[in-house]
Design an enzyme around this catalytic site. Structure first.
Site, PDB file in Angstrom:
ATOM      1  N   TYR A 218       0.821  -1.216   0.000  1.00  0.00           N
ATOM      2  CA  TYR A 218       0.000   0.000   0.000  1.00  0.00           C
ATOM      3  C   TYR A 218       0.853   1.264   0.000  1.00  0.00           C
ATOM      4  O   TYR A 218       0.429   2.308  -0.465  1.00  0.00           O
ATOM      5  CB  TYR A 218      -0.894   0.046   1.246  1.00  0.00           C
ATOM      6  CG  TYR A 218      -2.231  -0.621   1.082  1.00  0.00           C
ATOM      7  CD1 TYR A 218      -2.310  -1.978   0.822  1.00  0.00           C
ATOM      8  CD2 TYR A 218      -3.406   0.103   1.214  1.00  0.00           C
ATOM      9  CE1 TYR A 218      -3.530  -2.599   0.689  1.00  0.00           C
ATOM     10  CE2 TYR A 218      -4.642  -0.515   1.082  1.00  0.00           C
ATOM     11  CZ  TYR A 218      -4.694  -1.862   0.821  1.00  0.00           C
ATOM     12  OH  TYR A 218      -5.910  -2.468   0.691  1.00  0.00           O
TER      13      TYR A 218
ATOM     14  N   LYS B  13       2.650 -15.233   2.817  1.00  0.00           N
ATOM     15  CA  LYS B  13       2.852 -15.991   1.579  1.00  0.00           C
ATOM     16  C   LYS B  13       4.342 -16.299   1.505  1.00  0.00           C
ATOM     17  O   LYS B  13       5.047 -15.913   0.557  1.00  0.00           O
ATOM     18  CB  LYS B  13       2.349 -15.161   0.384  1.00  0.00           C
ATOM     19  CG  LYS B  13       2.277 -15.913  -0.932  1.00  0.00           C
ATOM     20  CD  LYS B  13       1.158 -16.927  -1.000  1.00  0.00           C
ATOM     21  CE  LYS B  13       1.243 -17.726  -2.281  1.00  0.00           C
ATOM     22  NZ  LYS B  13       0.305 -18.868  -2.298  1.00  0.00           N
TER      23      LYS B  13
ATOM     24  N   ASP C 117      -3.545 -18.149   0.980  1.00  0.00           N
ATOM     25  CA  ASP C 117      -4.577 -18.818   0.171  1.00  0.00           C
ATOM     26  C   ASP C 117      -5.291 -19.879   1.005  1.00  0.00           C
ATOM     27  O   ASP C 117      -6.515 -20.010   0.973  1.00  0.00           O
ATOM     28  CB  ASP C 117      -3.982 -19.416  -1.124  1.00  0.00           C
ATOM     29  CG  ASP C 117      -2.695 -20.197  -0.908  1.00  0.00           C
ATOM     30  OD1 ASP C 117      -2.123 -20.148   0.202  1.00  0.00           O
ATOM     31  OD2 ASP C 117      -2.247 -20.870  -1.857  1.00  0.00           O
TER      32      ASP C 117
ATOM     33  N   ASP D 249      -6.542  -6.698   4.296  1.00  0.00           N
ATOM     34  CA  ASP D 249      -7.655  -6.029   3.611  1.00  0.00           C
ATOM     35  C   ASP D 249      -8.630  -7.081   3.086  1.00  0.00           C
ATOM     36  O   ASP D 249      -9.842  -7.009   3.300  1.00  0.00           O
ATOM     37  CB  ASP D 249      -7.098  -5.192   2.457  1.00  0.00           C
ATOM     38  CG  ASP D 249      -8.198  -4.520   1.653  1.00  0.00           C
ATOM     39  OD1 ASP D 249      -9.131  -3.986   2.281  1.00  0.00           O
ATOM     40  OD2 ASP D 249      -8.115  -4.550   0.410  1.00  0.00           O
TER      41      ASP D 249
ATOM     42  N   ASP E  43     -12.478  -8.533   4.880  1.00  0.00           N
ATOM     43  CA  ASP E  43     -13.773  -8.500   4.179  1.00  0.00           C
ATOM     44  C   ASP E  43     -14.411  -9.890   4.188  1.00  0.00           C
ATOM     45  O   ASP E  43     -15.615 -10.038   4.407  1.00  0.00           O
ATOM     46  CB  ASP E  43     -13.593  -8.072   2.708  1.00  0.00           C
ATOM     47  CG  ASP E  43     -13.859  -6.587   2.513  1.00  0.00           C
ATOM     48  OD1 ASP E  43     -13.662  -5.826   3.480  1.00  0.00           O
ATOM     49  OD2 ASP E  43     -14.268  -6.199   1.397  1.00  0.00           O
TER      50      ASP E  43
END
Ligand code: IPM
Ligand code: MG
Length: 356
Positions: free
Chosen positions: A138, A185, A217, A241, A245
């Site tokens: 970001y 990851k 994942d 992020d 959600d």
């Protein structure tokens, strides 16, 4: 001096839900100076920029910030992108106020368990996503080259950044079930390998916390397979992020979920910005249809984290549950045999339960 709370209503349903949150704080007897300022599209319309200097200055001089939501179709296509509400207001606000720890609880409310898209029995969840909020992709360098035909975003993390967010996640886990799943990851990314190393070093020094690692994942999959397995999920900015959600959707009640973005502690007070997880919902703005409970619960989080007043936070949370138990529902969570109420009616009902 009374505490000072900066109130940034923003756009769309932001002002409607924030009014109810302020109403509830006042009903709970919180004696603070509430100072309003512009942010997002509302600020663009009035001043030309999404985060005016006066707004930032007010936040700096306050003990906490309560934010509604920013953005809307009117400002989505502004060029350059840093003039748009989301990127132009939220990101610099996080960075300037050093709000590196984003705390997003996702908890199933018993009266709303049917609203989850997951099969019953799978859907009881009570977890917190602790998302690093001021680093990673970001905030790395981004640019175009080769006449605009190649785009580059960079993800950067330092050990110090990973350490402070990890310690914050441990602190939060200590108030709960002492379990942290660190998500990365590490099979691909170097930033993730540094992340994992750092988390492991801190885990060794904090043996009261159970720390495990999960690839992002797999975590996305586990969240729909068995969300009950999670207590605290610790992760970097972009993974957080996405996963937050997903976690919020599983509870079936986006309109109920609060969040906190915290900076360093200063004595026993932690400066923080509190906001509902939901956006500005321009499609229902101005109709008193929005659910104010996420904003109200964000105000409760503010009492707990910034003002160390867990008692007032508990009272506000209990008042929200009581209103739901009575069957009051805004349109987003309405079902048969419940009573449809407006934004202000819901706020009034919660406030009424708090007045002496
Ligand atoms: C969030 C939002 C923001 C983010 C956007 C609006 C920049 O999605 O707070 O999760 O990506 O952080
Ligand atoms: Mg998001």
């Amino acid at each position: 001096m009374p505490p000072r709370i900066a109130i940034l209503p923003g756009d769309g349903i932001g002002p409607e839900v924030i009014d109810e949150a302020v109403k509830v704080l006042q009903a709970a007897g919180v004696a603070a100076d509430f100072e309003f300022a512009l942010i997002g599209g509302a600020a663009i319309d009035a001043t030309g920029v999404p985060l005016p200097d006066e707004t930032l200055e007010l936040c700096r001089q306050s003990d906490a910030v309560l934010l509604g939501a920013v953005g809307g179709p009117k400002w989505d296509t502004l060029e350059p992108a840093h003039l748009r509400p989301e990127v132009g207001a939220l990101l610099p606000l996080r960075r300037e106020l050093n709000l590196y720890a984003n705390v997003r609880p996702a908890r199933t409310m018993r009266p709303l368990v049917h609203a989850s898209p997951l099969k019953e029995g799978r859907s009881m969840i009570d977890l917190i996503v602790v998302r690093e909020l001021t680093g990673g992709i970001y905030f790395g360098e981004r640019f175009r080259k080769d006449d605009g035909k190649t785009a580059i975003d960079t993800a950067v993390y330092t050990r110090a950044e990973v350490e402070r967010i990890t310690l914050r996640a441990f602190e939060i886990a200590r108030q709960r079930r002492h379990q942290v799943v660190s998500v990365d990851k590490a099979n691909v990314l170097e930033t993730s390998r540094l992340w994992r190393e750092t988390v492991n070093d801190l885990a060794a020094q904090n043996p009261d916390i159970s720390v495990t690692h999960m690839l992002v994942d797999n975590c996305a999959m586990q969240l729909v397979r068995d969300p009950g397995q999670f207590d605290v999920i610790l992760t970097e900015n972009m993974f957080g992020d996405i996963l937050s959600d997903e976690a919020s959707m599983i509870t079936g009640s986006l309109g109920l979920l609060p969040s906190a973005s915290l900076s360093d502690a200063n004595g026993d007070k932690v400066f923080g910005l509190y906001e509902p997880i939901h956006g500005s919902a321009p499609d229902i703005a101005g109709q008193s249809r929005a659910n104010p409970l996420a904003a109200i619960l964000s105000a409760a989080m503010m009492m707990r984290f910034t003002f160390g007043d867990g008692r007032t936070a508990d009272r506000i949370e209990a008042a929200v549950e009581a209103a739901l138990d009575e069957g009051l529902r805004t349109a987003d969570i309405f079902e048969n045999e419940t009573r449809l109420v407006s934004t202000t009616e819901m706020g009034d009902a919660v406030a009424a339960k708090l007045r002496p």
